[in-house]
Design an enzyme around this catalytic site. Structure first.
Site, short mmCIF file in Angstrom:
data_model
loop_
_atom_site.label_atom_id
_atom_site.label_comp_id
_atom_site.label_asym_id
_atom_site.label_seq_id
_atom_site.Cartn_x
_atom_site.Cartn_y
_atom_site.Cartn_z
CB CYS A 2 -0.88 0.03 1.24
SG CYS A 2 -1.86 -1.44 1.44
NE ARG A 27 4.54 1.85 -0.95
CZ ARG A 27 5.21 2.04 0.17
NH1 ARG A 27 6.25 2.82 0.17
NH2 ARG A 27 4.86 1.44 1.28
CD1 TRP A 74 -0.21 -6.36 -0.73
CD2 TRP A 74 0.49 -5.95 -2.79
NE1 TRP A 74 0.51 -7.43 -1.14
CE2 TRP A 74 0.96 -7.22 -2.40
CE3 TRP A 74 0.82 -5.46 -4.07
CZ2 TRP A 74 1.73 -8.03 -3.23
CZ3 TRP A 74 1.60 -6.27 -4.88
CH2 TRP A 74 2.03 -7.52 -4.46
CG ASN A 100 0.33 2.32 3.65
OD1 ASN A 100 -0.70 2.25 3.00
ND2 ASN A 100 1.47 2.78 3.17
N GLY A 101 -0.54 -0.96 6.48
CA GLY A 101 -0.20 -1.86 7.58
C GLY A 101 -1.31 -2.89 7.76
CD GLU A 490 20.64 -9.61 -6.31
OE1 GLU A 490 20.11 -10.31 -5.44
OE2 GLU A 490 20.08 -8.61 -6.79
CE LYS A 494 17.11 -8.13 -8.89
NZ LYS A 494 17.71 -7.95 -7.62
CD GLU A 497 13.41 -9.20 -7.95
OE1 GLU A 497 14.56 -8.79 -7.82
OE2 GLU A 497 12.52 -8.93 -7.14
CG HIS A 513 27.79 -33.04 -4.02
ND1 HIS A 513 28.38 -34.15 -3.47
CD2 HIS A 513 28.79 -32.16 -4.29
CE1 HIS A 513 29.69 -33.94 -3.39
NE2 HIS A 513 29.96 -32.74 -3.88
CE LYS A 610 12.92 -0.60 -4.53
NZ LYS A 610 13.92 -1.48 -5.15
#
Ligand code: AGP
Length: 615
Positions: A2, A27, A74, A100-101, A490, A494, A497, A513, A610
């Site tokens: 949010c 976001r 959201w 928000n929250g 990393e 990337k 996502e 292995h 985000k």
């Protein structure tokens, strides 16, 4: 996640609110809404879908109010729908709130309010808030309307369990706005006659650079000319104004197709900012905000680096450097694991928290836990005044500038650079003579990184070409050893996502292995080789996958001898300890071009936000 925007001033609020919401789009959200007050009456317009669609809702351009609140939602409680969108009002439509929250005890509060005659129109946790404010307002004996509403908000917050950043407007107090936060970000931008409120600085950076950074449990009554601050017990206090030096243009695309591409290409600059005056050619190292003593660092028996996602990968790269030059066992932990596993922490533990946003819920919880157990805490963040920076004993900033794309790029490279500088700083405080020359050399190599990054960014073609070749694949593998393995992790994140391609990163030595069973004709494998001492080993692992039919992309700065690989991206040589700062860039570009080939929304990948401010 949010987003919140608010405005109070002399101008029409609606365009400012919509503009702010558009800047918060990165976001991630599923619905949006605004509320303004005009002629002592609240008007709410909300809609499922994008902000652009909200801006087309009939009547929105008729909103003339100069005070307003706005929100991108959201969905957490209740599906994405117009009814569940914010702002929410109380039953009498005198109080409007954006939130928000998450309110954990909302069912209980809803039941209580229902028993007291209140009706609910959404499935959200938020709707209890305006109704509870109304309930307490009606009960309050205070005569002064402003204080009466403030007390009602305060009483409401005492009942709320969970996290919240709230903007509250009311026809009972039509020229003011009340804001409060707990475990969810909120900032107030100010000029002499206007106040801008947001969950995120970039949304309002084009209007002002002067901000009040709100702490948990602080209440503010805003008018266009004033901001009155109250602490958790409603005692009035003064809050200093902070100047945020970020450039508003830095939060714009500046001609790039996407924020992610812009942020990838900004890395030489962002790294320069991270280094700043912390390191010099003659080998001095100072980090503002840190004053560790030799005795304290010698007393440490353990360092933890705790973070999530990309920030955690930066921690993995930093661990090797800190451990080597400080001779303290250093462990890297995922914040969501760390906070629940009763980690071994005492006053001889230093815990470093890395968070671009500084608002990641798990990282903040891990920080609070570490403090409660007596450890010293150090925050590494990109956002000035963010929650972790206010909780931690020490803070150092990456100074990478606003990062808008959901996929973190420049924040990662800045985090690794800052951890390398931190390791050098620790080594200097510890008077580590053993590695004196090596550290001098490392400092020199760090200072050369911006120009080496510029070189890497000139070599985009082969990456684009390879991305075109493989973008329809379903699975990919990333291999590396040592720090190259951390870059592989990393790179793989990337890819997942922003391209939605399944990928795994393996320490190349682990291949035999188990994972090699997955390699078959046509599978794509990306090998990273930047360490002279390990290159031959990784080459032999890559040969093994080629023999089994894999297509490969090699990122290297080493002599590959007589080995003939089809696709090689050569990057400049550097100290292997900091090589992820260079080797990650082709991997960022690789993911970017794959995502573009697939026609995806690079900056706003599905299901992601985000800033992950809830667990
Ligand atoms: C990175 O591309 C991701 N979007 C994500 O893993 C991110 O790094 C993570 O959520 C941590 O965020 P923070 O740095 O703001 O705490």
């Amino acid at each position: 996640m949010c987003g919140i925007v608010g405005y109070i001033g002399n101008k029409k609020a609606k365009p400012i609110l919509i503009n702010g919401l558009l800047r918060l789009e990165y976001r991630g959200y599923d619905s949006a809404g605004i509320a303004t007050i005009e002629n002592d009456k609240i008007s709410v317009i909300k809609n499922k879908g994008r902000v652009a669609e909200l801006d087309k809702v009939p009547g929105i351009n008729d909103l003339q109010g100069t005070i307003g609140i706005a929100h991108t939602r959201w969905a957490t409680h209740g599906k994405p729908s117009t009814e569940n969108s914010h702002p929410h009002t109380d039953m009498s439509k005198q109080i409007a709130v954006v939130h928000n929250g998450i309110i954990e005890n909302y069912s209980e509060l809803r039941e209580f309010l229902q028993k007291n005659g209140y009706t609910f129109y959404s499935q959200t946790d938020t709707e209890v808030i305006p109704n509870l404010i109304h309930y307490y307002y009606e009960k309050e004996s205070e005569n002064d309307k402003e204080l009466k509403l403030l007390k009602a908000v305060h009483n409401t917050c005492q009942d709320l369990k969970g996290s919240y950043a709230l903007e509250i407007i009311s026809s009972l107090l039509p020229d003011k706005m009340i804001v409060v936060r707990k475990d969810s970000p909120l900032v107030i931008g100010k000029s002499a006659t206007e106040k801008y409120i947001s969950s995120d600085i970039p949304a309002i950076l084009s209007y002002t650079k002067d901000f009040y950074l709100l702490n948990d449990n602080e209440y503010v009554i805003l008018s266009k000319t004033n901001a009155d601050f109250y602490d958790k017990d409603l005692n009035k206090f003064n809050k200093p104004v902070e100047n945020i030096a970020w450039n508003a243009a830095a939060a714009e695309k500046e001609g790039y197709a996407d924020f992610m591409l812009k942020e990838i290409f900004e890395q030489p600059k962002s790294i320069r900012e991270t280094i700043g005056s912390r390191l010099t050619q003659d080998g001095t190292c100072n980090i503002e905000g840190l004053n560790f003593t030799k005795e304290y660092l010698e007393s440490l028996n353990r360092i933890y680096i705790v973070a999530c996602g990309t920030a955690m990968h930066a921690g993995l790269a930093g661990k090797t450097i800190i451990e080597k030059y400080c001779n303290v066992p250093t462990e890297v932990d995922i914040a969501s694991e760390f906070r629940y596993r009763d980690p071994l922490i005492d006053e001889k533990t230093l815990v470093i928290f890395i968070s671009q946003s500084g608002e990641t819920a798990d990282t903040i919880a891990a920080l609070k836990l570490s403090k409660a157990k007596g450890a010293k805490t150090l925050a590494v963040s990109n956002v000035i005044g963010s929650s972790i920076t206010r909780e931690a004993d020490y803070t150092i900033y990456t100074h990478a500038g606003p990062e808008i794309a959901v996929a973190s790029t420049k924040a990662y490279t800045s985090q690794v650079v800052l951890l390398a500088i931190l390791a050098i700083y620790f080594a200097k405080v510890l008077e580590n003579k053993k590695y004196e020359n090596e550290i001098k050399e490392l400092s020199r190599e760090i200072l050369e990184l911006p120009s080496k990054l510029e070189e890497v960014l000139k070599n985009v073609k082969p990456i684009k070409k390879f991305a075109k070749k493989v973008y329809t694949e379903k699975d990919m593998f990333f291999l590396g050893r040592g720090v190259d393995y951390t870059a592989a992790l990393e790179g793989s994140l990337k890819l997942k996502e922003i391209s939605y391609i399944h990928s795994e990163a393996y320490a190349a030595g682990e291949l035999k292995h188990g994972p090699i069973a997955l390699i078959e004709n046509g599978v794509t494998v990306i090998g990273i080789m930047t360490d002279k001492n390990l290159v031959e080993k990784t080459i032999s692992n890559v040969q093994e996958v080629i023999t089994r039919g894999a297509k490969t992309l090699i990122i290297s700065n080493q002599d590959l001898g007589d080995h003939k690989f089809d696709n090689v991206v050569t990057i400049p040589e550097t100290n292997p300890l900091i090589s992820p700062i260079l080797s990650i860039v082709p991997l960022q570009l690789f993911s970017y071009y794959i995502s573009k080939e697939k026609g995806l929304d690079v900056d706003k990948p599905r299901n992601l936000a985000k800033s992950v401010t809830v667990e």
